[in-house]
Design an enzyme around this catalytic site. Sequence first.
Site, PDB file in Angstrom:
ATOM      1  N   LYS A 129      41.404  71.861  25.626  1.00 44.56           N
ATOM      2  CA  LYS A 129      40.423  72.440  26.511  1.00 44.56           C
ATOM      3  C   LYS A 129      40.698  72.690  27.925  1.00 44.56           C
ATOM      4  CE  LYS A 129      36.517  69.372  26.514  1.00 44.56           C
ATOM      5  NZ  LYS A 129      36.622  69.169  28.794  1.00 44.56           N
ATOM      6  N   THR A 130      40.838  71.662  28.775  1.00 50.40           N
ATOM      7  CA  THR A 130      41.221  71.122  29.458  1.00 50.40           C
ATOM      8  C   THR A 130      42.402  71.589  29.849  1.00 50.40           C
ATOM      9  OG1 THR A 130      40.622  68.941  29.766  1.00 50.40           O
ATOM     10  CG2 THR A 130      41.741  69.672  31.089  1.00 50.40           C
TER      11      THR A 130
ATOM     12  N   ASP B 191      32.863  72.556  32.684  1.00 51.82           N
ATOM     13  CA  ASP B 191      33.266  72.514  31.609  1.00 51.82           C
ATOM     14  C   ASP B 191      31.703  71.620  30.701  1.00 51.82           C
ATOM     15  OD1 ASP B 191      35.286  71.079  29.657  1.00 51.82           O
ATOM     16  OD2 ASP B 191      35.810  70.336  31.230  1.00 51.82           O
ATOM     17  N   GLU B 192      32.327  71.072  29.057  1.00 58.43           N
ATOM     18  CA  GLU B 192      31.021  70.009  28.980  1.00 58.43           C
ATOM     19  C   GLU B 192      30.022  70.570  28.515  1.00 58.43           C
ATOM     20  OE1 GLU B 192      32.180  67.681  27.007  1.00 58.43           O
ATOM     21  OE2 GLU B 192      34.562  67.557  27.729  1.00 58.43           O
TER      22      GLU B 192
ATOM     23  N   GLN C 170      30.192  68.248  19.569  1.00 61.26           N
ATOM     24  CA  GLN C 170      29.895  66.993  20.004  1.00 61.26           C
ATOM     25  C   GLN C 170      29.191  66.758  21.653  1.00 61.26           C
ATOM     26  OE1 GLN C 170      33.736  65.780  21.255  1.00 61.26           O
ATOM     27  NE2 GLN C 170      34.654  67.873  20.949  1.00 61.26           N
TER      28      GLN C 170
ATOM     29  N   ARG D 265      38.425  60.860  17.233  1.00 58.19           N
ATOM     30  CA  ARG D 265      39.213  60.203  18.330  1.00 58.19           C
ATOM     31  C   ARG D 265      40.650  59.441  17.931  1.00 58.19           C
ATOM     32  NH1 ARG D 265      37.259  62.866  21.856  1.00 58.19           N
ATOM     33  NH2 ARG D 265      36.434  63.846  20.166  1.00 58.19           N
TER      34      ARG D 265
END
Length: 723
Positions: A33-34, A220-221, A251, A608
């Site tokens: 996504k980044t 973002d987020e 998330q 993770r």
Amino acid sequence: MHPLLTNLNEEQREVVTTTEGPLLVLAGAGSGKTRSVIHRAAYLILEKNVAPWNILIVTFTNKAAQELQERLQHLIHMNTKNLWVGTFHSVCTRILRREPYALPFNNSNFSIYDGDDQKSLLRKIYKQLGIDPKKFNLNKVLNIISKQKNNLVMPEDMEDNLSNPFIKTFKRIYTEYQKQLVSNNAVDFDDILIYTYYLLKNYPETRTKYNRQFPYVMVDEYQDTNFVQFMLVRMLTGENANICVVGDDDQAIYSWRGATIRNILSFEKDFKQARIIKLEQNYRSTVPILKVANSLISRNGSRHSKELRSDNLYGERPVYKILEDERIEASFIANDIITKAEETYKSWQSFAVLYRTNAQSRLFESIFMEKNIPYLLVGTVNFFQRMEIKDTLAYLRVLVNPDDTESLLRIINTPTRGIGSTTISKLLDYAVSKQITLYDAVLGVKNNPLLNAGTINKINAFGDMLQFWQAQRLKMPLNTFVRALVTQIGFIETYTNSQDPQDLSRAENLNEFLNSVDEYFERYKNEIGDNPLLENYIQNVSLQTNVDRMGDKDNSVRLMTLHNAKGLEFDVVYIVGIEENLIPHIMSQNSNDEIEEERRLLYVGITRARKELILTRAELRRSYGSLDATVESRFISEIPDDLLIKESSFSYPIISRRKRSVVPKIVLESEKLFKVGQKVRHDEYGEGLILNVDGKDINAILTISFAKGQLKKIKGSYIEIIL
């Protein structure tokens, strides 16, 4: 094809080229996504000819903002210093510094109070109002204040509830708290957002100004935003609604901070004709790990449907291991890390141990130290919260904002200069009687009839020192100024000359603090092209987070909570304590919404892992001084059996540092009876004597005194009777 699109997958290209109108990007864990956000910003600048200052990008951490800006600059070979990128708090702080007229004190040099500052202020208010902190817990009250502000409820907006004593007293506290923040020319973190909201709401011309400046907004987020942040997004977006939010409802794990999953689930309702793009290609984990993650999270009802996929087909199935007790659980993981590090030549930082609660770290810290495994405990007291650093920062904050009474009270007798609590009380009384600030009372101490000549001289010398350094701060480069001030105060010299090892450590911390100022000075000058001011550095420190400060190059095993693991990734991940009352947590089982968030939390931990995932459970865990039998987490039953390799500690050897095999025996005779006074044997602890029997047959929980002086509670199936 445009060069910016060549190394992107089909969905990522859609994200980059969809520039007009509302866009929701559902970015699964490890889906790049980044990269998508960076390329989208680059596409706007290079292809759509949008000026960098016309793009606003809101990130979750300052570290993410810095990384994004650096990567974008490298990608487009253009200086991006005019790009507005940062957290909600840093962006809003920047706006409020420019537009202070909406603040209750109309002063751009306001202080930002952190948690310790807030508690210090509350303690003073409790004393003034005669409130017992045992009845009104500081943390609880601050949490309620934060929730009120996140919902845009200020003290004056609260309804009077005379029938509820707690609410009645809380409103008194909240009212006085906000009043004293204003009188100190200070804000807390929630104020930064709420004052920016009121600025944009109550000043249409200012809102229009920023709507025109930011025709393109990216957040973002988005799943971690709260109500006031949602309202800020609406205000900053304006009528054009060229808004792109990126996030993952799977998330969303911060409801306890005030974040609401509602924002991402209702995006299509909030922004009409919104387009949704799903990023489901995972570039982090193996297929076996993703199968476990997908099967678990599919049980949640409050989510957008999506499923992670990967081209990385190779990899072992994740392992679920049941250990005898929590110490054996920690020992197994330590030994497993040692073995894997030796056999695969992995660095220590390739491993992470994740747990639900901070209390679970104690055994891992102890055993890791025993086995010489370097570790980094993420989420503990951070550098800038240490006493000596807080003292130094308080000096700097007073020089920027003399009305900051809390910081002034911290330094007025630090280091000791003979200004005791009685003297400070008289100073405060004088300030109240004259309706002036404490700082003005210090400067005008000669007029205070409550103090004797000797005390007046001490306070006057302190005031002269502050005035001298206030004059110097604009004459000297930031790093030179701070170093000179710290030298003059004498902190480092005092701590260096002390025989206390803690003081020597404090001296080292202060030297590191000065290094941080040097680094900030150089980075700011290179990026902005100008010398930073003291207030720039203080703001930078105030807005940092624990995650921002984790050393990426520190070669050590990471120990952290599942919450702290979000946004990180490791080759090998151990998630410990997969038990009821831990995950899901005992305090998060009151509703389906809470259970779903706990499931998302475990999902975050699972995703993770890049190459290996090991889940563990201890059959016995210490609780309030006793070893209690645990119950397997309900989440294990939600994962199909064929997706996990399930093992017990009693079917394989536990390897110690000396490579000694210990294989506890399982005695399966259901008719075996245990009695108080019986001699028994355990393969790990040796011979012992039964002191108590709780239950019957092999399922009994036995309290045993072992020959080595250990007292243990152990299930009967792991014990051999000595005949």
